[in-house]
Design a protein around this motif. Structure first.
Motif, PDB file in Angstrom:
ATOM      1  N   ILE A 179     -10.221   3.444   0.481  1.00 17.95           N
ATOM      2  CA  ILE A 179      -8.921   2.782   0.606  1.00 17.95           C
ATOM      3  C   ILE A 179      -9.000   1.421  -0.081  1.00 17.95           C
ATOM      4  O   ILE A 179      -9.916   0.636   0.177  1.00 17.95           O
ATOM      5  N   ILE A 180      -8.056   1.147  -0.977  1.00 15.27           N
ATOM      6  CA  ILE A 180      -8.015  -0.132  -1.689  1.00 15.27           C
ATOM      7  C   ILE A 180      -7.138  -1.110  -0.912  1.00 15.27           C
ATOM      8  O   ILE A 180      -5.945  -0.859  -0.698  1.00 15.27           O
ATOM      9  N   VAL A 181      -7.763  -2.198  -0.469  1.00 20.83           N
ATOM     10  CA  VAL A 181      -7.061  -3.229   0.310  1.00 20.83           C
ATOM     11  C   VAL A 181      -6.995  -4.493  -0.537  1.00 20.83           C
ATOM     12  O   VAL A 181      -8.019  -4.979  -1.021  1.00 20.83           O
ATOM     13  N   GLU A 182      -5.792  -5.036  -0.731  1.00 18.08           N
ATOM     14  CA  GLU A 182      -5.620  -6.238  -1.541  1.00 18.08           C
ATOM     15  C   GLU A 182      -5.061  -7.369  -0.682  1.00 18.08           C
ATOM     16  O   GLU A 182      -4.373  -7.120   0.322  1.00 18.08           O
ATOM     17  N   GLY A 183      -5.375  -8.596  -1.089  1.00 15.77           N
ATOM     18  CA  GLY A 183      -4.912  -9.734  -0.317  1.00 15.77           C
ATOM     19  C   GLY A 183      -5.147 -11.046  -1.018  1.00 15.77           C
ATOM     20  O   GLY A 183      -5.628 -11.098  -2.157  1.00 15.77           O
ATOM     21  N   ASN A 195      -2.342  -5.777   1.674  1.00 16.38           N
ATOM     22  CA  ASN A 195      -1.522  -4.707   1.112  1.00 16.38           C
ATOM     23  C   ASN A 195      -2.361  -3.478   0.806  1.00 16.38           C
ATOM     24  O   ASN A 195      -3.497  -3.607   0.320  1.00 16.38           O
ATOM     25  N   ILE A 196      -1.815  -2.313   1.093  1.00 10.91           N
ATOM     26  CA  ILE A 196      -2.411  -1.038   0.705  1.00 10.91           C
ATOM     27  C   ILE A 196      -1.306  -0.219   0.047  1.00 10.91           C
ATOM     28  O   ILE A 196      -0.290   0.091   0.691  1.00 10.91           O
ATOM     29  N   GLU A 197      -1.508   0.089  -1.237  1.00 17.00           N
ATOM     30  CA  GLU A 197      -0.505   0.823  -2.005  1.00 17.00           C
ATOM     31  C   GLU A 197       0.875   0.168  -1.880  1.00 17.00           C
ATOM     32  O   GLU A 197       1.894   0.825  -1.638  1.00 17.00           O
ATOM     33  N   ARG A 198       0.863  -1.176  -2.011  1.00 21.69           N
ATOM     34  CA  ARG A 198       2.083  -1.998  -2.027  1.00 21.69           C
ATOM     35  C   ARG A 198       2.818  -2.022  -0.685  1.00 21.69           C
ATOM     36  O   ARG A 198       3.975  -2.460  -0.607  1.00 21.69           O
TER      37      ARG A 198
END
Length: 325
Positions: free
Chosen positions: A57-61, A6-9
């Protein structure tokens, strides 16, 4: 490796191979080359990795996916925040110019020990540091140098996390031990040269052993893999001769004369130390030298062998060295 992130939801697909990392969806596609110039900062939630920052860039997972990604990227790109992952254990060695230090670190989670080479950016420059790391990486693929796990960078330093190796004890050896050691060392240099790498600074302190007692080289600060001259290959051979000379010098320390060494030993030593010979050195002739006849008579094949346990010992020196954030 491929998984959702996810990036910025917004949902994206992350795909990574040996050359690049790609993040894309139906409308956006981002591609990053895997090189030491690429930096990642890992993000945590409740002490578990749940994402990273790449190019702002904030990448979540998923935590398990992020752990696998970190393991895959280790040594391929540069991480930040070494103090989060490792704690200081002890110093092994540092060079006189204070451009590099080698210490032992402990992984905060697994408690496993690793060797860490710290490069001072202001003295060496990032280009020279990256060149050395790439040479070590290439040599390590073939088991000739320590295995690289991760590379970190701070404002002042670059930290290379490698497998923890051991030195051999500085003691007298039987001639059979010397013979086997030299045979293994020559084979290691043969493989290194086949990969178009010259070490140029081979000495006993740069010859270490892994847990299986196999030789691995360190000290690649002067190594070269571009536009190599024949005299650079000869230098590696000459350095082996110096090591051989010192072994027998210590063995015969009461006399300190090479004249008492057997003729085949002296013949090999002179071949190694003959820097005047500008012709391409034939390693096959070297390994078939009469000096190694006894090894072959005992059935030792032309493969890198394991050393006897007495060649190994832990060596640590006490000196303060804190990884910098």
């Amino acid at each position: 490796m491929e998984f959702n992130c996810n990036i910025e939801r917004k949902n994206y697909k992350l795909n990574v191979n040996d050359r690049s990392l790609q993040i894309n969806n139906d409308s956006v596609s981002l591609t990053y080359d895997l090189s030491l110039k690429t930096h990642i900062t890992w993000l945590f939630r409740e002490n578990e990795i749940n994402g990273f920052i790449l190019d702002n860039i904030i990448v979540e997972g998923n935590t398990s996916n992020m752990k696998m990604l970190k393991s895959f990227l280790g040594g391929k790109i540069t991480f930040t925040g070494i103090q989060i992952f490792y704690s200081y254990f002890g110093t092994m060695n540092f060079n006189k110019q204070k451009a590099t230090k080698v210490c032992t670190l402990i992984n905060a989670q697994t408690k496993q020990k690793f060797s860490c080479k710290c490069f001072k950016k202001s003295i060496l420059g990032i280009q020279k540091i990256h060149k050395e790391i790439e040479i070590i990486k290439k040599a390590s693929i073939h088991g000739l140098a320590p295995r690289i796990y991760e590379c970190f960078e701070s404002t002042n330093c670059v930290y290379l996390i490698m497998e923890n190796l051991e030195r051999f004890e500085d003691q007298e050896f039987m001639e059979d031990d010397i013979r086997l050691f030299l045979y293994n060392l020559i084979q290691t240099i043969i493989l290194l040269h086949k990969e178009n790498i010259v070490h140029k600074n081979i000495k006993r302190s740069h010859i270490l052993f892994n847990n299986e007692n196999k030789i691995k080289l360190v000290g690649f600060g002067q190594a070269n893999n571009i536009n190599i001259q024949n005299n650079e290959f000869r230098l590696d051979i000459f350095k082996i001769g110096i090591i051989m000379y010192k072994f027998y010098q210590k063995q015969n320390s009461q006399n300190d004369q090479l004249s008492i060494i057997k003729s085949e030993t002296n013949s090999l030593l002179q071949s190694l130390l003959d820097q005047q010979n500008d012709s391409t050195f034939q390693f096959s002739q070297l390994l078939n030298h009469p000096y190694f006849k006894l090894l072959k008579n005992e059935g030792i094949s032309l493969q890198i062998q394991c050393m006897q346990p007495k060649f190994k010992s832990h060596i640590y020196q006490e000196e303060e060295f804190e990884p910098q954030s």
